[in-house]
Design a protein around this motif. Sequence first.
Motif, PDB file in Angstrom:
ATOM      1  N   THR A  18       0.921  -1.187  -0.019  1.00  0.00           N
ATOM      2  CA  THR A  18       0.287   0.147   0.094  1.00  0.00           C
ATOM      3  C   THR A  18       0.878   1.338   0.142  1.00  0.00           C
ATOM      4  OG1 THR A  18      -1.578  -1.181   1.193  1.00  0.00           O
ATOM      5  CG2 THR A  18      -1.799   1.159   1.431  1.00  0.00           C
ATOM      6  N   LEU A  19       2.090   1.158   0.557  1.00  0.00           N
ATOM      7  CA  LEU A  19       3.058   2.302   0.595  1.00  0.00           C
ATOM      8  C   LEU A  19       4.334   1.629   0.104  1.00  0.00           C
ATOM      9  CD1 LEU A  19       2.567   3.989   4.257  1.00  0.00           C
ATOM     10  CD2 LEU A  19       1.938   4.779   1.762  1.00  0.00           C
ATOM     11  N   ILE A  20       5.386   2.446  -0.130  1.00  0.00           N
ATOM     12  CA  ILE A  20       6.705   2.043  -0.324  1.00  0.00           C
ATOM     13  C   ILE A  20       7.669   2.822   0.536  1.00  0.00           C
ATOM     14  CG2 ILE A  20       8.639   1.922  -1.992  1.00  0.00           C
ATOM     15  CD1 ILE A  20       6.188   1.958  -4.716  1.00  0.00           C
ATOM     16  N   ALA A  21       8.597   2.192   1.203  1.00  0.00           N
ATOM     17  CA  ALA A  21       9.604   2.874   1.859  1.00  0.00           C
ATOM     18  C   ALA A  21      10.778   2.792   1.213  1.00  0.00           C
ATOM     19  CB  ALA A  21       9.707   2.139   3.340  1.00  0.00           C
ATOM     20  N   PHE A  60       3.513  11.343  -0.345  1.00  0.00           N
ATOM     21  CA  PHE A  60       2.687  10.095  -0.439  1.00  0.00           C
ATOM     22  C   PHE A  60       1.465  10.671   0.338  1.00  0.00           C
ATOM     23  CE2 PHE A  60       5.491   6.315  -1.658  1.00  0.00           C
ATOM     24  CZ  PHE A  60       5.863   6.694  -2.769  1.00  0.00           C
ATOM     25  N   PHE A  61       1.541  11.823   0.979  1.00  0.00           N
ATOM     26  CA  PHE A  61       0.442  12.172   1.995  1.00  0.00           C
ATOM     27  C   PHE A  61      -0.177  13.424   1.517  1.00  0.00           C
ATOM     28  CE2 PHE A  61       3.547   9.506   4.196  1.00  0.00           C
ATOM     29  CZ  PHE A  61       2.730   8.495   4.733  1.00  0.00           C
ATOM     30  N   GLY A  62      -1.591  13.479   1.816  1.00  0.00           N
ATOM     31  CA  GLY A  62      -2.068  14.723   1.298  1.00  0.00           C
ATOM     32  C   GLY A  62      -1.879  15.937   2.599  1.00  0.00           C
ATOM     33  N   ILE A 100      -3.150   9.276   3.351  1.00  0.00           N
ATOM     34  CA  ILE A 100      -2.275   8.744   2.190  1.00  0.00           C
ATOM     35  C   ILE A 100      -3.151   9.310   1.093  1.00  0.00           C
ATOM     36  CG2 ILE A 100      -1.716   6.668   0.652  1.00  0.00           C
ATOM     37  CD1 ILE A 100      -1.437   5.096   3.515  1.00  0.00           C
ATOM     38  N   VAL A 101      -2.374  10.001   0.008  1.00  0.00           N
ATOM     39  CA  VAL A 101      -3.079  10.385  -1.127  1.00  0.00           C
ATOM     40  C   VAL A 101      -3.919   9.058  -1.803  1.00  0.00           C
ATOM     41  CG1 VAL A 101      -2.487  11.198  -3.601  1.00  0.00           C
ATOM     42  CG2 VAL A 101      -1.130  11.915  -1.692  1.00  0.00           C
ATOM     43  N   LYS A 102      -5.103   9.315  -1.765  1.00  0.00           N
ATOM     44  CA  LYS A 102      -6.232   8.357  -2.415  1.00  0.00           C
ATOM     45  C   LYS A 102      -5.727   7.605  -3.497  1.00  0.00           C
ATOM     46  CE  LYS A 102     -11.056   7.966  -2.140  1.00  0.00           C
ATOM     47  NZ  LYS A 102     -12.469   8.585  -1.971  1.00  0.00           N
ATOM     48  N   PRO A 103      -5.132   8.022  -4.546  1.00  0.00           N
ATOM     49  CA  PRO A 103      -4.821   7.151  -5.792  1.00  0.00           C
ATOM     50  C   PRO A 103      -3.834   6.324  -5.472  1.00  0.00           C
ATOM     51  CG  PRO A 103      -4.969   9.415  -6.650  1.00  0.00           C
ATOM     52  CD  PRO A 103      -5.265   9.615  -4.919  1.00  0.00           C
ATOM     53  N   LEU A 104      -2.754   6.573  -4.651  1.00  0.00           N
ATOM     54  CA  LEU A 104      -1.451   6.084  -4.449  1.00  0.00           C
ATOM     55  C   LEU A 104      -1.554   4.396  -4.281  1.00  0.00           C
ATOM     56  CD1 LEU A 104       1.382   6.472  -4.497  1.00  0.00           C
ATOM     57  CD2 LEU A 104       1.410   6.375  -2.009  1.00  0.00           C
TER      58      LEU A 104
END
Length: 122
Positions: free
Chosen positions: A42-45, A58-60, A65-69
């Motif tokens: 769901t995320l990449i680090a 990656f955050f609004g 989290i930005v919805k489409p990411l």
Amino acid sequence: MSAIPYSEDVLPSDVELLALPDVAKQLHIVVTRVHQMLRDHTLIAVKRSGYLGVPVEFFGADGAIVKPLPGLISVLRDGGYTETEILRWLFTSDESLGGTPVSALHGHQAREVLRRAQAMAF
């Protein structure tokens, strides 16, 4: 429990990262849930200077989290892209978007970014 996945740091040095505990605090969840989000892609680090971090972009503005990411990451991973390749693409400037794809996710061009990701993946 499996190791926490992370990508090679291919980001420009000026890209700000949030350490995983800070991501958890911002999302109002426990850090182990952030670890699971990384395992679920769901995320990449990335690992930078000895710590794992997630790009601030990656955050609004609301801290979420930005919805489409997550969907974008999923589409590209399903198309065979590695997380390193996804990061490179997200943070590479594109004149037709007026900036980077990750920046475009924050505005009215988010659908265009998703369309391009779908075209790249198939």
